[in-house]
Design a protein around this motif. Structure first.
Motif, mmCIF file in Angstrom:
data_model
loop_
_atom_site.group_PDB
_atom_site.id
_atom_site.type_symbol
_atom_site.label_atom_id
_atom_site.label_comp_id
_atom_site.label_asym_id
_atom_site.label_seq_id
_atom_site.Cartn_x
_atom_site.Cartn_y
_atom_site.Cartn_z
ATOM 1 N N ALA A 16 0.854 -1.192 0.000
ATOM 2 C CA ALA A 16 0.000 0.000 0.000
ATOM 3 C C ALA A 16 0.888 1.238 0.000
ATOM 4 O O ALA A 16 2.071 1.158 0.346
ATOM 5 C CB ALA A 16 -0.920 0.008 1.231
ATOM 6 N N ALA A 22 -3.692 3.227 5.095
ATOM 7 C CA ALA A 22 -3.881 1.967 4.370
ATOM 8 C C ALA A 22 -2.651 1.078 4.530
ATOM 9 O O ALA A 22 -2.773 -0.139 4.738
ATOM 10 C CB ALA A 22 -4.144 2.249 2.895
ATOM 11 N N GLN A 25 -2.616 -0.260 8.050
ATOM 12 C CA GLN A 25 -3.587 -1.336 8.198
ATOM 13 C C GLN A 25 -3.058 -2.642 7.621
ATOM 14 O O GLN A 25 -3.246 -3.704 8.214
ATOM 15 C CB GLN A 25 -4.908 -0.949 7.522
ATOM 16 C CG GLN A 25 -6.004 -2.003 7.640
ATOM 17 C CD GLN A 25 -6.456 -2.263 9.066
ATOM 18 O OE1 GLN A 25 -6.395 -1.374 9.917
ATOM 19 N NE2 GLN A 25 -6.917 -3.477 9.337
ATOM 20 N N LYS A 26 -2.378 -2.565 6.483
ATOM 21 C CA LYS A 26 -1.805 -3.776 5.894
ATOM 22 C C LYS A 26 -0.731 -4.369 6.809
ATOM 23 O O LYS A 26 -0.615 -5.592 6.933
ATOM 24 C CB LYS A 26 -1.219 -3.465 4.519
ATOM 25 C CG LYS A 26 -2.261 -3.227 3.443
ATOM 26 C CD LYS A 26 -3.122 -4.443 3.188
ATOM 27 C CE LYS A 26 -4.134 -4.214 2.093
ATOM 28 N NZ LYS A 26 -5.031 -5.383 1.913
ATOM 29 N N GLU A 29 -2.616 -6.081 9.631
ATOM 30 C CA GLU A 29 -3.218 -7.335 9.184
ATOM 31 C C GLU A 29 -2.158 -8.418 8.980
ATOM 32 O O GLU A 29 -2.447 -9.615 9.144
ATOM 33 C CB GLU A 29 -3.996 -7.111 7.890
ATOM 34 C CG GLU A 29 -5.234 -6.255 8.067
ATOM 35 C CD GLU A 29 -5.879 -5.846 6.748
ATOM 36 O OE1 GLU A 29 -5.340 -6.213 5.681
ATOM 37 O OE2 GLU A 29 -6.917 -5.156 6.783
ATOM 38 N N ASP A 91 -0.232 2.675 -7.623
ATOM 39 C CA ASP A 91 -0.715 1.854 -8.729
ATOM 40 C C ASP A 91 0.098 2.133 -9.990
ATOM 41 O O ASP A 91 0.432 1.230 -10.754
ATOM 42 C CB ASP A 91 -2.199 2.136 -8.976
ATOM 43 C CG ASP A 91 -2.779 1.223 -10.041
ATOM 44 O OD1 ASP A 91 -2.673 -0.003 -9.892
ATOM 45 O OD2 ASP A 91 -3.321 1.737 -11.042
ATOM 46 N N VAL A 104 -1.496 -7.515 -4.692
ATOM 47 C CA VAL A 104 -2.363 -6.384 -4.333
ATOM 48 C C VAL A 104 -3.642 -6.526 -5.142
ATOM 49 O O VAL A 104 -3.608 -6.510 -6.378
ATOM 50 C CB VAL A 104 -1.687 -5.033 -4.637
ATOM 51 C CG1 VAL A 104 -2.594 -3.873 -4.220
ATOM 52 C CG2 VAL A 104 -0.337 -4.941 -3.925
ATOM 53 N N SER A 105 -4.749 -6.672 -4.455
ATOM 54 C CA SER A 105 -6.006 -6.948 -5.157
ATOM 55 C C SER A 105 -6.479 -5.735 -5.950
ATOM 56 O O SER A 105 -6.152 -4.588 -5.600
ATOM 57 C CB SER A 105 -7.081 -7.342 -4.151
ATOM 58 O OG SER A 105 -7.488 -6.212 -3.386
ATOM 59 N N ASP A 108 -8.123 -3.276 -3.631
ATOM 60 C CA ASP A 108 -7.187 -2.434 -2.889
ATOM 61 C C ASP A 108 -6.610 -1.347 -3.787
ATOM 62 O O ASP A 108 -6.483 -0.186 -3.381
ATOM 63 C CB ASP A 108 -6.055 -3.270 -2.303
ATOM 64 C CG ASP A 108 -6.450 -3.991 -1.026
ATOM 65 O OD1 ASP A 108 -7.483 -3.618 -0.431
ATOM 66 O OD2 ASP A 108 -5.736 -4.931 -0.626
ATOM 67 N N GLN A 109 -6.253 -1.717 -5.006
ATOM 68 C CA GLN A 109 -5.719 -0.721 -5.928
ATOM 69 C C GLN A 109 -6.709 0.429 -6.119
ATOM 70 O O GLN A 109 -6.324 1.599 -6.101
ATOM 71 C CB GLN A 109 -5.406 -1.363 -7.283
ATOM 72 C CG GLN A 109 -4.256 -2.341 -7.258
ATOM 73 C CD GLN A 109 -4.065 -2.990 -8.611
ATOM 74 O OE1 GLN A 109 -3.814 -2.316 -9.605
ATOM 75 N NE2 GLN A 109 -4.181 -4.308 -8.664
ATOM 76 N N ALA A 111 -9.022 1.314 -4.035
ATOM 77 C CA ALA A 111 -9.200 2.042 -2.778
ATOM 78 C C ALA A 111 -8.077 3.034 -2.526
ATOM 79 O O ALA A 111 -8.262 4.013 -1.787
ATOM 80 C CB ALA A 111 -9.284 1.051 -1.618
ATOM 81 N N TYR A 112 -6.917 2.802 -3.122
ATOM 82 C CA TYR A 112 -5.792 3.695 -2.891
ATOM 83 C C TYR A 112 -5.907 5.008 -3.663
ATOM 84 O O TYR A 112 -5.240 5.991 -3.301
ATOM 85 C CB TYR A 112 -4.482 3.004 -3.265
ATOM 86 C CG TYR A 112 -4.182 1.754 -2.466
ATOM 87 C CD1 TYR A 112 -4.743 1.552 -1.208
ATOM 88 C CD2 TYR A 112 -3.331 0.766 -2.974
ATOM 89 C CE1 TYR A 112 -4.478 0.403 -0.483
ATOM 90 C CE2 TYR A 112 -3.054 -0.380 -2.246
ATOM 91 C CZ TYR A 112 -3.635 -0.565 -1.010
ATOM 92 O OH TYR A 112 -3.366 -1.702 -0.292
#
Length: 270
Positions: A16, A22, A25-26, A29, A91, A104-105, A108-109, A111-112
């Motif tokens: 991220a 973000a 958070q990664k 997690e 991205d 990186v899903s 997620d991309q 959301a960034y």
């Protein structure tokens, strides 16, 4: 022997955009023990999370403010910085190749895009809410804010948030700030950063007064870690991304490893 701590460097910045919530958070997690971030100061005195002196690499400042080159964060107000996109570059640049690797899903991309530069207050609230720990690096400030009173201002924000002292570590290459922090709040752990220059040997005698030292890994081989640990020091190393390299340091007794890949190092130390 204490387990080596995994420290998410600027958050999990392989997954991220660095120094965003973000990325934090990664890291959370991934199971990192704590995260690390950098403090910058806006022209109107707001403490933000930012690494480079220039906004260019990790925001769209050149597009939003084309006439403000070199886009030094200290010359922008917080209102101006709030207008910037601090996520889309990730991205575009895929700095660690993790998008190309499928790590990186697409969600997620997406959301960034449009992420904002967080404040230190945001970072401390995030950490407090998760009962986590953050390492705050106080960076040398660029002109015109070289003499900004960043230490007392940080503690004002810390008090405002109400985060517990044991959830905060303060680190800096500016050791006089650490001394100031010790005098203000001895209950907050300070960690001396060394190895600023990649091509100069570390002067270990200069940090003999510090219990915890955060050192550049390329200047601190495992045998040096063993020596320092035997002398009673706690050593954290930056930045270690290779699992085999990390293993050699863990075996040497390193206290912590700053890494851009907490998702890879956490399984090693568990």
């Amino acid at each position: 022997m204490n387990r080596t701590l995994v420290i998410a460097h600027r958050g999990a910045r392989s997954l991220a955009p660095e120094n965003t919530l973000a990325a934090a958070q990664k890291g959370y997690e991934a199971g990192a023990d704590l995260w690390e971030t950098d403090v910058g100061v806006t022209a109107d005195g707001v403490l933000i999370l930012f690494h480079d002196d220039s906004l260019k690499r990790t925001t769209n400042a050149p597009e939003v403010f084309p006439d403000r080159e070199p886009w030094t964060f200290a010359e922008f107000t917080f209102e101006e910085i709030e207008r910037l996109d601090a996520g889309s570059w990730f991205d575009r640049d895929d700095p660690f190749g993790q998008i190309a690797a499928g790590k990186v899903s697409p969600a997620d991309q997406a959301a960034y895009v449009g992420l904002r530069v967080p404040t230190v207050e945001d970072a401390l609230r995030f950490t407090k809410e998760r009962d986590w720990v953050v390492n705050i690096e106080l960076k040398k400030l660029p002109p015109p804010l070289e003499d900004f009173p960043v230490v007392p201002r940080f503690f004002e924000v810390m008090d405002q948030v109400g985060i517990a002292p044991e959830q905060v570590r303060l680190s800096s290459f500016q050791h006089h700030w650490l001394e100031e922090a010790r005098s203000f709040r001895p209950e907050v752990e300070v960690q001396a950063l060394v190895g600023y220059y990649r091509d100069r040997p570390i002067d270990w005698d200069a940090v003999a007064d510090y219990q915890t030292i955060n050192a550049r890994a390329t200047l601190t081989p495992p045998e040096k870690v063993r020596q320092l640990v035997a002398e009673g020091k706690k050593i954290n190393l930056f930045t270690v991304n290779d699992v085999d390299e990390a293993r050699s340091y863990v075996e040497a007794g390193v206290s912590g490893l700053f890494t851009d890949f907490p998702q890879d190092l956490v399984p090693l130390v568990r």
